[in-house]
Motif scaffolding. Structure first.
Motif, PDB file in Angstrom:
ATOM      1  N   ALA A   1     -32.494  15.529 -34.880  1.00 27.53           N
ATOM      2  CA  ALA A   1     -31.278  16.010 -35.534  1.00 27.53           C
ATOM      3  C   ALA A   1     -31.636  17.016 -36.615  1.00 27.53           C
ATOM      4  O   ALA A   1     -32.718  16.947 -37.216  1.00 27.53           O
ATOM      5  N   VAL A   2     -30.701  17.933 -36.867  1.00 28.26           N
ATOM      6  CA  VAL A   2     -30.913  19.018 -37.827  1.00 28.26           C
ATOM      7  C   VAL A   2     -29.725  19.084 -38.775  1.00 28.26           C
ATOM      8  O   VAL A   2     -28.563  19.040 -38.339  1.00 28.26           O
ATOM      9  N   ASP A   3     -30.024  19.192 -40.054  1.00 31.14           N
ATOM     10  CA  ASP A   3     -29.007  19.418 -41.078  1.00 31.14           C
ATOM     11  C   ASP A   3     -29.174  20.852 -41.580  1.00 31.14           C
ATOM     12  O   ASP A   3     -30.022  21.133 -42.430  1.00 31.14           O
ATOM     13  N   PRO A   4     -28.402  21.797 -41.042  1.00 30.76           N
ATOM     14  CA  PRO A   4     -28.581  23.197 -41.440  1.00 30.76           C
ATOM     15  C   PRO A   4     -28.320  23.438 -42.922  1.00 30.76           C
ATOM     16  O   PRO A   4     -29.016  24.247 -43.548  1.00 30.76           O
ATOM     17  N   ALA A   5     -27.331  22.742 -43.491  1.00 32.78           N
ATOM     18  CA  ALA A   5     -27.009  22.967 -44.901  1.00 32.78           C
ATOM     19  C   ALA A   5     -28.157  22.527 -45.802  1.00 32.78           C
ATOM     20  O   ALA A   5     -28.474  23.185 -46.799  1.00 32.78           O
ATOM     21  N   GLY A   6     -28.794  21.430 -45.459  1.00 29.13           N
ATOM     22  CA  GLY A   6     -29.906  20.936 -46.256  1.00 29.13           C
ATOM     23  C   GLY A   6     -31.246  21.512 -45.850  1.00 29.13           C
ATOM     24  O   GLY A   6     -32.261  21.223 -46.488  1.00 29.13           O
ATOM     25  N   VAL A   7     -31.257  22.329 -44.775  1.00 32.73           N
ATOM     26  CA  VAL A   7     -32.497  22.881 -44.199  1.00 32.73           C
ATOM     27  C   VAL A   7     -33.505  21.739 -44.022  1.00 32.73           C
ATOM     28  O   VAL A   7     -34.584  21.706 -44.614  1.00 32.73           O
ATOM     29  N   ARG A   8     -33.102  20.789 -43.181  1.00 33.66           N
ATOM     30  CA  ARG A   8     -33.847  19.552 -43.003  1.00 33.66           C
ATOM     31  C   ARG A   8     -33.723  19.114 -41.557  1.00 33.66           C
ATOM     32  O   ARG A   8     -32.688  19.338 -40.919  1.00 33.66           O
ATOM     33  N   ALA A   9     -34.772  18.497 -41.012  1.00 26.99           N
ATOM     34  CA  ALA A   9     -34.743  18.004 -39.635  1.00 26.99           C
ATOM     35  C   ALA A   9     -35.446  16.664 -39.559  1.00 26.99           C
ATOM     36  O   ALA A   9     -36.372  16.373 -40.328  1.00 26.99           O
ATOM     37  N   ALA A  10     -35.019  15.833 -38.598  1.00 27.52           N
ATOM     38  CA  ALA A  10     -35.638  14.531 -38.378  1.00 27.52           C
ATOM     39  C   ALA A  10     -35.850  14.328 -36.884  1.00 27.52           C
ATOM     40  O   ALA A  10     -34.965  14.647 -36.074  1.00 27.52           O
ATOM     41  N   ALA A  11     -37.011  13.806 -36.527  1.00 30.75           N
ATOM     42  CA  ALA A  11     -37.348  13.557 -35.123  1.00 30.75           C
ATOM     43  C   ALA A  11     -37.894  12.148 -34.994  1.00 30.75           C
ATOM     44  O   ALA A  11     -38.605  11.645 -35.872  1.00 30.75           O
ATOM     45  N   LEU A  12     -37.573  11.519 -33.863  1.00 28.71           N
ATOM     46  CA  LEU A  12     -37.946  10.133 -33.612  1.00 28.71           C
ATOM     47  C   LEU A  12     -38.795  10.040 -32.354  1.00 28.71           C
ATOM     48  O   LEU A  12     -38.466  10.627 -31.324  1.00 28.71           O
ATOM     49  N   LEU A  13     -39.901   9.291 -32.442  1.00 31.33           N
ATOM     50  CA  LEU A  13     -40.729   8.995 -31.278  1.00 31.33           C
ATOM     51  C   LEU A  13     -40.831   7.488 -31.128  1.00 31.33           C
ATOM     52  O   LEU A  13     -40.897   6.750 -32.128  1.00 31.33           O
ATOM     53  N   ASN A  14     -40.874   7.014 -29.888  1.00 32.26           N
ATOM     54  CA  ASN A  14     -41.145   5.608 -29.650  1.00 32.26           C
ATOM     55  C   ASN A  14     -42.566   5.290 -30.091  1.00 32.26           C
ATOM     56  O   ASN A  14     -43.492   6.066 -29.851  1.00 32.26           O
ATOM     57  N   GLY A  15     -42.741   4.134 -30.717  1.00 30.74           N
ATOM     58  CA  GLY A  15     -44.052   3.695 -31.130  1.00 30.74           C
ATOM     59  C   GLY A  15     -44.555   2.545 -30.281  1.00 30.74           C
ATOM     60  O   GLY A  15     -43.978   2.223 -29.234  1.00 30.74           O
ATOM     61  N   ARG A  16     -45.623   1.930 -30.724  1.00 31.41           N
ATOM     62  CA  ARG A  16     -46.223   0.809 -30.014  1.00 31.41           C
ATOM     63  C   ARG A  16     -46.308  -0.384 -30.949  1.00 31.41           C
ATOM     64  O   ARG A  16     -46.553  -0.231 -32.142  1.00 31.41           O
ATOM     65  N   GLY A  17     -46.103  -1.562 -30.393  1.00 29.64           N
ATOM     66  CA  GLY A  17     -46.167  -2.764 -31.214  1.00 29.64           C
ATOM     67  C   GLY A  17     -45.256  -3.845 -30.688  1.00 29.64           C
ATOM     68  O   GLY A  17     -45.006  -3.953 -29.485  1.00 29.64           O
ATOM     69  N   VAL A  18     -44.699  -4.631 -31.609  1.00 31.32           N
ATOM     70  CA  VAL A  18     -43.872  -5.797 -31.275  1.00 31.32           C
ATOM     71  C   VAL A  18     -42.405  -5.375 -31.208  1.00 31.32           C
ATOM     72  O   VAL A  18     -41.876  -4.796 -32.169  1.00 31.32           O
ATOM     73  N   LEU A  19     -41.757  -5.671 -30.083  1.00 32.26           N
ATOM     74  CA  LEU A  19     -40.353  -5.308 -29.920  1.00 32.26           C
ATOM     75  C   LEU A  19     -39.457  -6.195 -30.771  1.00 32.26           C
ATOM     76  O   LEU A  19     -39.784  -7.349 -31.069  1.00 32.26           O
ATOM     77  N   ALA A  20     -38.301  -5.657 -31.146  1.00 28.85           N
ATOM     78  CA  ALA A  20     -37.299  -6.446 -31.869  1.00 28.85           C
ATOM     79  C   ALA A  20     -36.697  -7.505 -30.948  1.00 28.85           C
ATOM     80  O   ALA A  20     -36.691  -7.352 -29.724  1.00 28.85           O
ATOM     81  N   ARG A  21     -36.192  -8.573 -31.537  1.00 26.34           N
ATOM     82  CA  ARG A  21     -35.528  -9.610 -30.745  1.00 26.34           C
ATOM     83  C   ARG A  21     -34.277  -9.046 -30.078  1.00 26.34           C
ATOM     84  O   ARG A  21     -33.561  -8.244 -30.668  1.00 26.34           O
ATOM     85  N   ASP A  22     -34.026  -9.489 -28.867  1.00 26.26           N
ATOM     86  CA  ASP A  22     -32.886  -8.978 -28.110  1.00 26.26           C
ATOM     87  C   ASP A  22     -31.572  -9.189 -28.842  1.00 26.26           C
ATOM     88  O   ASP A  22     -30.662  -8.353 -28.754  1.00 26.26           O
TER      89      ASP A  22
END
Length: 247
Positions: A57-78
Motif C-alpha cells: 500500500a502507498v500513502d501519496p500524501a505522506g510519501v510512505r509505502a508499506a509492503a508485507l511478505l509471508n514469514g516462517r514460524g508458528v501459525l496463529a490459532r485458527d
C-alpha cells in the motif's frame, strides 16, 4: 509479497526505490491498485478480494509505502487468526508497527518505507524483531532480510539492482523512460520461472493448483512525490502502467 528489493540512498532525488513481486495461488481473486478502503482515505494498493487487505500500500500524501511478505514460524490459532493483509494499511496510518495483538497473525515481514528511513518488523509467531536499513540495496524474501549471498535469488539480483542507474524526480515519463534498466530487472531479468535464481516464479502444486507471481510493483519515494508503476503480467517489461503520478 514474496520478494521486495529496497534501494535506500538518502542523498538522491529519489531516496527510496522499492520493487515488489507478489506470489500467490493463481485462482485467488484480486483487483489492481486503487483507493479501495474507505477507512484509509487516499491510500492506494492492490486489493485481495478474499480477505479484503493488501500486499502493498502507498500513502501519496505522506510519501510512505508499506509492503508485507509471508514469514516462517508458528501459525496463529485458527479460532483467532486475522488476515495479514490489514497490516500494511495500519502501518501507513500509524507510521509505525501497527498496535495490534500479533498472536492473531501468521508469521510476516512488514516493510515501512519513508524518504528518511526504511524499517522492517519480523514476526515468527512467538518473537518480534525490528530492523532499520542502512543506505544500500537490500532484499527481503520469505526467510527475511537476506544479507549474505547464499540465496541464489539474492546473489543474482541484488548486485544488478545496486548497479542500475537510479531514477530522479517522480514525473510523467513512460515507465520505460523513467525506470530504465530497473524495469527489466523487476520483470525477472529474463530468467526462466524454473531457474533457482528466479524472482518471477510459477509452479504447479499437488492437486493441480498453480502458485506463481501475479504482479510486480515499482515505487520511487522521491523528494517531489511518489512514482508508482504496476504490472499484472510480471515477466513482461512492457506491461507496466503508471499509477502515480496519475496519467
Amino acid at each position: 509479497m514474496c520478494t521486495v528489493v529496497v534501494g535506500f540512498a538518502p542523498e538522491e532525488e529519489a531516496p527510496v526505490i522499492l520493487a515488489g513481486v507478489r506470489d500467490e495461488l493463481e485462482g485467488r481473486p484480486w483487483t489492481p491498485p486503487g483507493e479501495h478502503w474507505p477507512d484509509h482515505p487516499g491510500v492506494l494498493g492492490g486489493r485481495d478480494l478474499r480477505a479484503g487487505g493488501t500486499w502493498l500500500a502507498v500513502d501519496p500524501a505522506g510519501v510512505r509505502a508499506a509492503a508485507l511478505l509471508n514469514g516462517r514460524g508458528v501459525l496463529a490459532r485458527d479460532d483467532i487468526r486475522r488476515s495479514r493483509g490489514d497490516l500494511p494499511l495500519l502501518a501507513l496510518r500509524r507510521g509505525d508497527l501497527p498496535d495490534v495483538d500479533l498472536s492473531r497473525y501468521d508469521p510476516f515481514h512488514l516493510v515501512l518505507a519513508e524518504r528518511s528511513e526504511v524499517r522492517m518488523w519480523h514476526w515468527d509467531g512467538g518473537r518480534l524483531a525490528a530492523d532499520k536499513f542502512p543506505p544500500g540495496t537490500h532484499m527481503i524474501v520469505n526467510s527475511g532480510w537476506e544479507q549474505g549471498t547464499d540465496n541464489p535469488r539474492v546473489a543474482h539480483f541484488r548486485p544488478r539492482f545496486a548497479a542500475a542507474p537510479r531514477p530522479g524526480p517522480a514525473g510523467p515519463a513512460t515507465p520505460a523512460a523513467y525506470w530504465g534498466s530497473l524495469l527489466g530487472l523487476a520483470a525477472g531479468d529474463g530468467l526462466a520461472t524454473s531457474d533457482e535464481r528466479a524472482m518471477i516464479v510459477r509452479s504447479r502444486l499437488p492437486g493441480g493448483q498453480v502458485w506463481g507471481s501475479s504482479s510486480v510493483t515499482l515505487l520511487a519515494l522521491a523528494r517531489n512525490g511518489v512514482r508508482y508503476d504496476f504490472s499484472a503480467r510480471p515477466a513482461d517489461p512492457a506491461a507496466f502502467r503508471r499509477v502515480l503520478p496519475a496519467p
